[in-house]
Design a protein around this motif. Structure first.
Motif, PDB file in Angstrom:
ATOM      1  N   ALA A  40       0.867  -1.174   0.000  1.00 57.11           N
ATOM      2  CA  ALA A  40       0.000   0.000   0.000  1.00 57.11           C
ATOM      3  C   ALA A  40       0.903   1.225   0.000  1.00 57.11           C
ATOM      4  CB  ALA A  40      -0.904  -0.008   1.233  1.00 57.11           C
ATOM      5  N   GLY A  41       0.867   1.993  -1.093  1.00 53.08           N
ATOM      6  CA  GLY A  41       1.799   3.096  -1.289  1.00 53.08           C
ATOM      7  C   GLY A  41       1.221   4.442  -0.915  1.00 53.08           C
ATOM      8  N   GLY A  42       0.868   5.251  -1.915  1.00 51.83           N
ATOM      9  CA  GLY A  42       0.364   6.587  -1.639  1.00 51.83           C
ATOM     10  C   GLY A  42      -0.024   7.293  -2.912  1.00 51.83           C
ATOM     11  N   VAL A  43      -0.051   8.605  -2.866  1.00 51.49           N
ATOM     12  CA  VAL A  43      -0.455   9.399  -4.026  1.00 51.49           C
ATOM     13  C   VAL A  43       0.743   9.647  -4.926  1.00 51.49           C
ATOM     14  CG1 VAL A  43      -2.307  10.543  -2.776  1.00 51.49           C
ATOM     15  CG2 VAL A  43      -0.044  11.605  -2.875  1.00 51.49           C
ATOM     16  N   GLN A  44       0.447   9.952  -6.169  1.00 53.30           N
ATOM     17  CA  GLN A  44       1.476  10.319  -7.133  1.00 53.30           C
ATOM     18  C   GLN A  44       1.248  11.766  -7.568  1.00 53.30           C
ATOM     19  OE1 GLN A  44       4.144   8.496  -8.233  1.00 53.30           O
ATOM     20  NE2 GLN A  44       4.770  10.345  -9.324  1.00 53.30           N
ATOM     21  N   PRO A  45       2.223  12.672  -7.474  1.00 51.71           N
ATOM     22  CA  PRO A  45       3.589  12.416  -7.002  1.00 51.71           C
ATOM     23  C   PRO A  45       3.681  12.517  -5.484  1.00 51.71           C
ATOM     24  CG  PRO A  45       3.407  14.674  -7.758  1.00 51.71           C
ATOM     25  CD  PRO A  45       2.045  14.045  -7.976  1.00 51.71           C
ATOM     26  N   GLY A  46       4.456  11.655  -4.881  1.00 55.13           N
ATOM     27  CA  GLY A  46       4.620  11.655  -3.435  1.00 55.13           C
ATOM     28  C   GLY A  46       5.731  10.714  -3.031  1.00 55.13           C
ATOM     29  N   VAL A  47       6.234  10.867  -1.817  1.00 55.83           N
ATOM     30  CA  VAL A  47       7.355  10.062  -1.354  1.00 55.83           C
ATOM     31  C   VAL A  47       6.924   8.612  -1.106  1.00 55.83           C
ATOM     32  CG1 VAL A  47       9.126   9.812   0.426  1.00 55.83           C
ATOM     33  CG2 VAL A  47       8.476  12.088  -0.378  1.00 55.83           C
ATOM     34  N   ILE A  49       4.705   6.660  -2.528  1.00 52.19           N
ATOM     35  CA  ILE A  49       4.592   5.822  -3.726  1.00 52.19           C
ATOM     36  C   ILE A  49       5.965   5.563  -4.324  1.00 52.19           C
ATOM     37  CG2 ILE A  49       4.225   7.706  -5.378  1.00 52.19           C
ATOM     38  CD1 ILE A  49       2.241   4.415  -5.364  1.00 52.19           C
ATOM     39  N   ASN A  50       6.858   6.547  -4.268  1.00 43.71           N
ATOM     40  CA  ASN A  50       8.204   6.362  -4.800  1.00 43.71           C
ATOM     41  C   ASN A  50       8.991   5.335  -3.989  1.00 43.71           C
ATOM     42  OD1 ASN A  50       7.677   8.245  -6.771  1.00 43.71           O
ATOM     43  ND2 ASN A  50       8.689   9.930  -5.711  1.00 43.71           N
ATOM     44  N   VAL A  51       8.897   5.421  -2.665  1.00 48.00           N
ATOM     45  CA  VAL A  51       9.599   4.462  -1.813  1.00 48.00           C
ATOM     46  C   VAL A  51       9.003   3.072  -1.973  1.00 48.00           C
ATOM     47  CG1 VAL A  51      10.083   3.828   0.584  1.00 48.00           C
ATOM     48  CG2 VAL A  51      10.376   6.195  -0.166  1.00 48.00           C
ATOM     49  N   ALA A  52       7.679   2.970  -2.051  1.00 45.13           N
ATOM     50  CA  ALA A  52       7.030   1.673  -2.233  1.00 45.13           C
ATOM     51  C   ALA A  52       7.472   1.014  -3.537  1.00 45.13           C
ATOM     52  CB  ALA A  52       5.515   1.824  -2.193  1.00 45.13           C
ATOM     53  N   ARG A  53       7.553   1.792  -4.599  1.00 45.32           N
ATOM     54  CA  ARG A  53       7.996   1.239  -5.885  1.00 45.32           C
ATOM     55  C   ARG A  53       9.450   0.807  -5.831  1.00 45.32           C
ATOM     56  NH1 ARG A  53       4.814   5.865  -9.413  1.00 45.32           N
ATOM     57  NH2 ARG A  53       2.804   4.756  -9.545  1.00 45.32           N
ATOM     58  N   ALA A  54      10.273   1.595  -5.139  1.00 44.61           N
ATOM     59  CA  ALA A  54      11.678   1.214  -5.001  1.00 44.61           C
ATOM     60  C   ALA A  54      11.801  -0.092  -4.217  1.00 44.61           C
ATOM     61  CB  ALA A  54      12.462   2.327  -4.314  1.00 44.61           C
ATOM     62  N   LEU A  55      11.035  -0.227  -3.128  1.00 46.60           N
ATOM     63  CA  LEU A  55      11.061  -1.461  -2.347  1.00 46.60           C
ATOM     64  C   LEU A  55      10.600  -2.652  -3.176  1.00 46.60           C
ATOM     65  CD1 LEU A  55       9.628  -0.178   1.053  1.00 46.60           C
ATOM     66  CD2 LEU A  55      11.910  -1.142   0.697  1.00 46.60           C
ATOM     67  N   ALA A  56       9.532  -2.456  -3.952  1.00 51.87           N
ATOM     68  CA  ALA A  56       9.027  -3.543  -4.791  1.00 51.87           C
ATOM     69  C   ALA A  56      10.107  -4.005  -5.772  1.00 51.87           C
ATOM     70  CB  ALA A  56       7.777  -3.091  -5.544  1.00 51.87           C
ATOM     71  N   GLY A  57      10.819  -3.053  -6.380  1.00 52.18           N
ATOM     72  CA  GLY A  57      11.882  -3.406  -7.304  1.00 52.18           C
ATOM     73  C   GLY A  57      13.025  -4.138  -6.621  1.00 52.18           C
ATOM     74  N   ILE A  58      13.402  -3.669  -5.438  1.00 52.42           N
ATOM     75  CA  ILE A  58      14.481  -4.317  -4.676  1.00 52.42           C
ATOM     76  C   ILE A  58      14.101  -5.741  -4.321  1.00 52.42           C
ATOM     77  CG2 ILE A  58      15.655  -4.299  -2.436  1.00 52.42           C
ATOM     78  CD1 ILE A  58      15.492  -1.177  -2.629  1.00 52.42           C
ATOM     79  N   TRP A  59      12.886  -5.917  -3.818  1.00 52.10           N
ATOM     80  CA  TRP A  59      12.462  -7.261  -3.403  1.00 52.10           C
ATOM     81  C   TRP A  59      12.308  -8.198  -4.600  1.00 52.10           C
ATOM     82  CZ3 TRP A  59       8.416  -4.780   0.360  1.00 52.10           C
ATOM     83  CH2 TRP A  59       9.089  -4.358   1.521  1.00 52.10           C
ATOM     84  N   GLN A  60      11.866  -7.667  -5.716  1.00 50.31           N
ATOM     85  CA  GLN A  60      11.761  -8.487  -6.912  1.00 50.31           C
ATOM     86  C   GLN A  60      13.148  -8.991  -7.342  1.00 50.31           C
ATOM     87  OE1 GLN A  60       9.366  -9.765  -8.659  1.00 50.31           O
ATOM     88  NE2 GLN A  60      10.537 -10.475 -10.433  1.00 50.31           N
ATOM     89  N   GLU A  61      14.122  -8.104  -7.327  1.00 47.81           N
ATOM     90  CA  GLU A  61      15.458  -8.473  -7.791  1.00 47.81           C
ATOM     91  C   GLU A  61      16.200  -9.364  -6.802  1.00 47.81           C
ATOM     92  OE1 GLU A  61      17.502  -4.851  -8.622  1.00 47.81           O
ATOM     93  OE2 GLU A  61      15.974  -4.154 -10.044  1.00 47.81           O
ATOM     94  N   ARG A  62      16.102  -9.061  -5.531  1.00 50.64           N
ATOM     95  CA  ARG A  62      16.921  -9.748  -4.539  1.00 50.64           C
ATOM     96  C   ARG A  62      16.274 -11.007  -3.972  1.00 50.64           C
ATOM     97  NH1 ARG A  62      21.371  -7.152  -2.243  1.00 50.64           N
ATOM     98  NH2 ARG A  62      21.888  -5.201  -3.323  1.00 50.64           N
ATOM     99  N   PRO A  69       6.020  -8.170  -6.971  1.00 53.24           N
ATOM    100  CA  PRO A  69       5.296  -7.357  -5.991  1.00 53.24           C
ATOM    101  C   PRO A  69       4.418  -6.327  -6.695  1.00 53.24           C
ATOM    102  CG  PRO A  69       7.595  -7.572  -5.361  1.00 53.24           C
ATOM    103  CD  PRO A  69       7.476  -8.124  -6.750  1.00 53.24           C
ATOM    104  N   ARG A  70       3.291  -6.044  -6.090  1.00 52.98           N
ATOM    105  CA  ARG A  70       2.340  -5.081  -6.641  1.00 52.98           C
ATOM    106  C   ARG A  70       2.270  -3.866  -5.727  1.00 52.98           C
ATOM    107  NH1 ARG A  70      -4.179  -5.904  -6.661  1.00 52.98           N
ATOM    108  NH2 ARG A  70      -4.756  -4.025  -7.818  1.00 52.98           N
ATOM    109  N   VAL A  71       2.287  -2.672  -6.304  1.00 56.34           N
ATOM    110  CA  VAL A  71       2.205  -1.433  -5.538  1.00 56.34           C
ATOM    111  C   VAL A  71       0.861  -0.775  -5.809  1.00 56.34           C
ATOM    112  CG1 VAL A  71       3.209   0.839  -5.143  1.00 56.34           C
ATOM    113  CG2 VAL A  71       4.707  -1.108  -5.616  1.00 56.34           C
ATOM    114  N   LEU A  72       0.148  -0.438  -4.731  1.00 57.60           N
ATOM    115  CA  LEU A  72      -1.167   0.194  -4.844  1.00 57.60           C
ATOM    116  C   LEU A  72      -1.050   1.700  -4.674  1.00 57.60           C
ATOM    117  CD1 LEU A  72      -3.251  -2.236  -2.579  1.00 57.60           C
ATOM    118  CD2 LEU A  72      -2.856  -2.391  -5.045  1.00 57.60           C
ATOM    119  N   THR A  73      -1.710   2.446  -5.543  1.00 59.70           N
ATOM    120  CA  THR A  73      -1.853   3.881  -5.362  1.00 59.70           C
ATOM    121  C   THR A  73      -3.013   4.115  -4.399  1.00 59.70           C
ATOM    122  OG1 THR A  73      -1.043   4.321  -7.594  1.00 59.70           O
ATOM    123  CG2 THR A  73      -2.280   6.083  -6.518  1.00 59.70           C
ATOM    124  N   THR A  74      -2.777   4.862  -3.332  1.00 59.93           N
ATOM    125  CA  THR A  74      -3.793   5.063  -2.292  1.00 59.93           C
ATOM    126  C   THR A  74      -3.847   6.537  -1.885  1.00 59.93           C
ATOM    127  OG1 THR A  74      -2.327   4.796  -0.377  1.00 59.93           O
ATOM    128  CG2 THR A  74      -3.184   2.777  -1.385  1.00 59.93           C
TER     129      THR A  74
END
Length: 320
Positions: A40-47, A49-62, A69-74
């Motif tokens: 569960a992320g946040g609004v775009q543009p916002g911190v 959602i950006n951090v959630a997407r970065a975490l999703a990418g990190i977890w996918q790769e590592r 992983p799926r990131v929700l805009t909330t």
């Protein structure tokens, strides 16, 4: 009924939680592997959602999960907590004040537990540079957006207005806009001010400041009252250089935490936070606000307890 109990109940209602549904969650169940990470992320543009997407990418790769992983805009913290405790997401970012209110009385697998303290949010009250508005008391009779229902900053906005003696009733017009809509409305002179709580700098406000000279209202005259009523908040400063402001501004700050629930197995929880810190520069690239994330400050999630898997990680790194 005590004042604290009333506040917690109001917070649950603001978050949109059906108390019956939460009460119906099982009180005990074995931890099962997570099939897919949903953040569960946040609004775009916002911190968020950006951090959630970065975490999703990190977890996918590592961690190479079976499904990406799926990131929700909330709308933000309150909606994120609703999603977390009702199973719509298994990872969430939230302000610690909202998380604490929602977590009150929830036990068993749905109990929110922390992986890490991330960074601190700063409450912005944004006005045009040529506005006559200087303090919260000047908002009496003004057209103000206090943020949407489901956000973490609407409760802060309402508390600040009460502390200033203005209250919602004292506004000329109240709107519940999200950040992108509020930015547009201020540029088009449809509102006089808007509240926002986010990392510094927040992209949407930085972009606004590039197009339109702005100021932030100084909150110094109400901060002591706010902290007396709600000790979870802290005092901070927004430097003038952040948005090209006329000068530094006293502000309210609140910690943000990365949350899962007690249903997450310890090993998976530890793997998530281990991978996140192993790729911390990626988080800093996602937002300047994330530069401060490190394993020493990350344990400061109180009053939300750390997940046992996160405790294991911090003990292994001597951060706990």
């Amino acid at each position: 009924m005590t004042t604290g109990t009333r506040l917690r109940r109001r917070a649950l209602l603001r978050a949109g939680l059906a108390l019956g549904a939460v009460a119906a969650l099982p009180s005990c169940a074995p931890s099962a592997p997570v099939d897919r990470l949903v953040l569960a992320g946040g609004v775009q543009p916002g911190v968020y959602i950006n951090v959630a997407r970065a975490l999703a990418g990190i977890w996918q790769e590592r961690l190479a999960p079976a499904a990406p992983p799926r990131v929700l805009t909330t709308a933000g913290s309150a909606q994120n907590m609703e999603l977390l405790v009702t199973g719509g997401a298994n990872v969430a970012i939230s302000q610690v004040d909202v998380a604490t209110d929602v977590a009150a009385g929830i036990n068993g697998p749905a109990e929110p537990l922390a992986l890490a303290r991330l960074y601190d949010d700063v409450t912005h009250v944004v006005v045009r540079r040529d506005s006559a508005l200087r303090r919260l008391t000047d908002l009496r009779g003004a057209r103000v957006s206090v943020g949407p229902s489901g956000s973490g900053y609407q409760p802060i906005a309402l508390r600040l207005l009460d502390a200033a003696g203005v209250g919602v009733a004292g506004l000329g017009a109240r709107a519940g806009m999200g950040l992108p809509e509020a930015v547009r409305a201020l540029r088009e002179d449809r509102i006089d001010a808007f509240f926002w709580s986010g990392g510094v700098p927040t992209d949407g406000i930085r972009e606004l400041a590039d197009a339109l000279p702005i100021r932030l209202l100084d909150l110094g005259d109400v901060l002591d009252r706010m902290r007396e009523r709600f000790p979870v908040y802290s005092v901070g400063t927004v430097p003038a250089t952040t948005y090209g402001l006329p000068g530094p501004v006293s502000c309210l700050s609140v910690r943000n935490v990365l949350l899962i629930t007690a249903a997450m197995p310890d090993e998976e929880a530890r793997s998530l936070i281990d991978a996140a810190f192993a790729a911390q520069p990626r988080l800093a690239e996602a937002s300047p606000a994330a530069v401060t994330i490190d394993s020493r400050s990350a344990i400061g999630t109180q009053p939300i307890p750390l997940h046992p898997g996160a405790e294991e990680f911090y003990r292994s790194t001597k951060g706990y």
